[in-house]
Design a protein around this motif. Structure first.
Motif, PDB file in Angstrom:
ATOM      1  N   VAL A  36       0.884  -1.169   0.000  1.00 29.68           N
ATOM      2  CA  VAL A  36       0.000   0.000   0.000  1.00 29.68           C
ATOM      3  C   VAL A  36       0.920   1.216   0.000  1.00 29.68           C
ATOM      4  O   VAL A  36       1.313   1.703   1.060  1.00 29.68           O
ATOM      5  N   PRO A  37       1.315   1.703  -1.180  1.00 37.98           N
ATOM      6  CA  PRO A  37       2.269   2.823  -1.215  1.00 37.98           C
ATOM      7  C   PRO A  37       1.642   4.127  -0.722  1.00 37.98           C
ATOM      8  O   PRO A  37       0.420   4.272  -0.704  1.00 37.98           O
ATOM      9  N   GLY A  38       2.491   5.048  -0.322  1.00 35.28           N
ATOM     10  CA  GLY A  38       2.018   6.384   0.041  1.00 35.28           C
ATOM     11  C   GLY A  38       1.561   6.534   1.473  1.00 35.28           C
ATOM     12  O   GLY A  38       0.656   7.318   1.767  1.00 35.28           O
ATOM     13  N   SER A  39       2.206   5.822   2.416  1.00 38.44           N
ATOM     14  CA  SER A  39       1.851   5.970   3.832  1.00 38.44           C
ATOM     15  C   SER A  39       2.213   7.372   4.317  1.00 38.44           C
ATOM     16  O   SER A  39       3.333   7.823   4.131  1.00 38.44           O
ATOM     17  N   VAL A  40       1.257   8.042   4.935  1.00 41.04           N
ATOM     18  CA  VAL A  40       1.491   9.384   5.471  1.00 41.04           C
ATOM     19  C   VAL A  40       1.572   9.346   6.989  1.00 41.04           C
ATOM     20  O   VAL A  40       2.519   9.854   7.591  1.00 41.04           O
ATOM     21  N   SER A  41       0.583   8.719   7.629  1.00 39.53           N
ATOM     22  CA  SER A  41       0.592   8.634   9.091  1.00 39.53           C
ATOM     23  C   SER A  41      -0.305   7.498   9.550  1.00 39.53           C
ATOM     24  O   SER A  41      -1.213   7.071   8.833  1.00 39.53           O
ATOM     25  N   ILE A  42      -0.024   7.011  10.756  1.00 35.05           N
ATOM     26  CA  ILE A  42      -0.892   6.032  11.399  1.00 35.05           C
ATOM     27  C   ILE A  42      -1.050   6.445  12.850  1.00 35.05           C
ATOM     28  O   ILE A  42      -0.089   6.885  13.491  1.00 35.05           O
ATOM     29  N   SER A  43      -2.265   6.353  13.358  1.00 35.58           N
ATOM     30  CA  SER A  43      -2.547   6.705  14.740  1.00 35.58           C
ATOM     31  C   SER A  43      -3.605   5.748  15.260  1.00 35.58           C
ATOM     32  O   SER A  43      -4.779   5.874  14.920  1.00 35.58           O
ATOM     33  N   LEU A  44      -3.165   4.768  16.042  1.00 31.01           N
ATOM     34  CA  LEU A  44      -4.062   3.742  16.566  1.00 31.01           C
ATOM     35  C   LEU A  44      -4.027   3.770  18.089  1.00 31.01           C
ATOM     36  O   LEU A  44      -2.966   3.656  18.694  1.00 31.01           O
ATOM     37  N   ASP A  45      -5.182   3.933  18.697  1.00 24.03           N
ATOM     38  CA  ASP A  45      -5.283   3.942  20.157  1.00 24.03           C
ATOM     39  C   ASP A  45      -5.650   2.556  20.664  1.00 24.03           C
ATOM     40  O   ASP A  45      -6.443   1.834  20.034  1.00 24.03           O
ATOM     41  N   ALA A  46      -5.082   2.172  21.817  1.00 23.85           N
ATOM     42  CA  ALA A  46      -5.435   0.903  22.448  1.00 23.85           C
ATOM     43  C   ALA A  46      -6.912   0.934  22.819  1.00 23.85           C
ATOM     44  O   ALA A  46      -7.429   1.938  23.311  1.00 23.85           O
ATOM     45  N   ASN A  47      -7.594  -0.179  22.560  1.00 22.61           N
ATOM     46  CA  ASN A  47      -9.018  -0.288  22.813  1.00 22.61           C
ATOM     47  C   ASN A  47      -9.237  -1.299  23.941  1.00 22.61           C
ATOM     48  O   ASN A  47      -8.872  -2.457  23.815  1.00 22.61           O
ATOM     49  N   GLY A  48      -9.824  -0.860  25.031  1.00 24.00           N
ATOM     50  CA  GLY A  48     -10.070  -1.735  26.186  1.00 24.00           C
ATOM     51  C   GLY A  48      -9.140  -1.405  27.334  1.00 24.00           C
ATOM     52  O   GLY A  48      -7.940  -1.237  27.141  1.00 24.00           O
ATOM     53  N   GLU A  49      -9.689  -1.296  28.517  1.00 23.44           N
ATOM     54  CA  GLU A  49      -8.924  -0.973  29.714  1.00 23.44           C
ATOM     55  C   GLU A  49      -9.067  -2.108  30.720  1.00 23.44           C
ATOM     56  O   GLU A  49     -10.092  -2.800  30.758  1.00 23.44           O
TER      57      GLU A  49
END
Length: 197
Positions: A36-49
């Protein structure tokens, strides 16, 4: 020679997806990773506490509640292969992409990496779903500004509990070098041995 460990990470790159198949007996398999060319940014938050179970007037037991990750992957442009294979847009006989509300989207593994000061850090999220991207753009003014596209990604655990994997300071060289040839999946025996260590 002393082992050199990363001190920092930067520069998202090398995103790939691999279609996920879960057989009726629960066996998990993946297709060959596709770039998947053209990665700009990734922002993944942990789900579940973690959640406390109270007894005897105290937090008697802490329940692990790892529900994976959720967030955004920003790309220069979502490739047509991702649109047809994952988002299930259909190419008609005139080469036009058609979005159909009646199709089911595909699950996939998401692979990517960050540069490090010593070595790239490679990741895989095993069980991902992507929401349809929005449509956004604007007219040119004095300068041209690139308009990116964003996928909202939800990564959830597989039935065996695996959520993600990433390379470390001592990752086997063959595993590291073959990261994008096939999705790395430890066997249950390997995982259990690691838990005992």
């Amino acid at each position: 020679m002393a082992e050199k460990n990363n001190k920092v990470k930067y520069n998202l790159k090398n995103a790939h997806y691999a279609l996920l198949t879960i057989a009726e007996d629960g066996e998990v398999s993946f297709g060959t990773p596709t770039p998947v060319p053209g990665s700009v940014s990734i922002s993944l938050d942990a789900n579940g506490e973690p959640e406390n179970f109270y007894a005897d007037g105290i937090a008697y037991y802490v329940i692990n509640n790892n529900m994976g990750y959720e967030g955004d992957l920003e790309l220069a442009l979502i490739p047509e292969s991702f649109r047809t294979e994952v988002l299930k847009e259909e190419l008609d006989d005139k080469g036009v992409l058609i979005e159909n509300a009646q199709v089911e989207l595909e699950s996939f593994a998401l692979l990517f990496e960050f540069d490090g000061d010593q070595r790239h850090i490679r990741h895989v999220l095993y069980n991902c779903a992507a929401s349809r991207p929005g449509i956004e753009g604007q007219t040119n003014e004095d300068t041209r500004e690139v308009q990116t596209e964003t996928l909202t990604i939800k990564a959830t655990p597989l039935s065996n509990g695996f959520v993600k994997a990433k390379t470390g300071n001592t990752t086997d060289a063959t595993v590291y070098n073959d990261w994008y040839k096939s999705v790395y999946m430890p066997t249950i025996a390997e995982a259990e041995e690691g838990d005992m260590a």
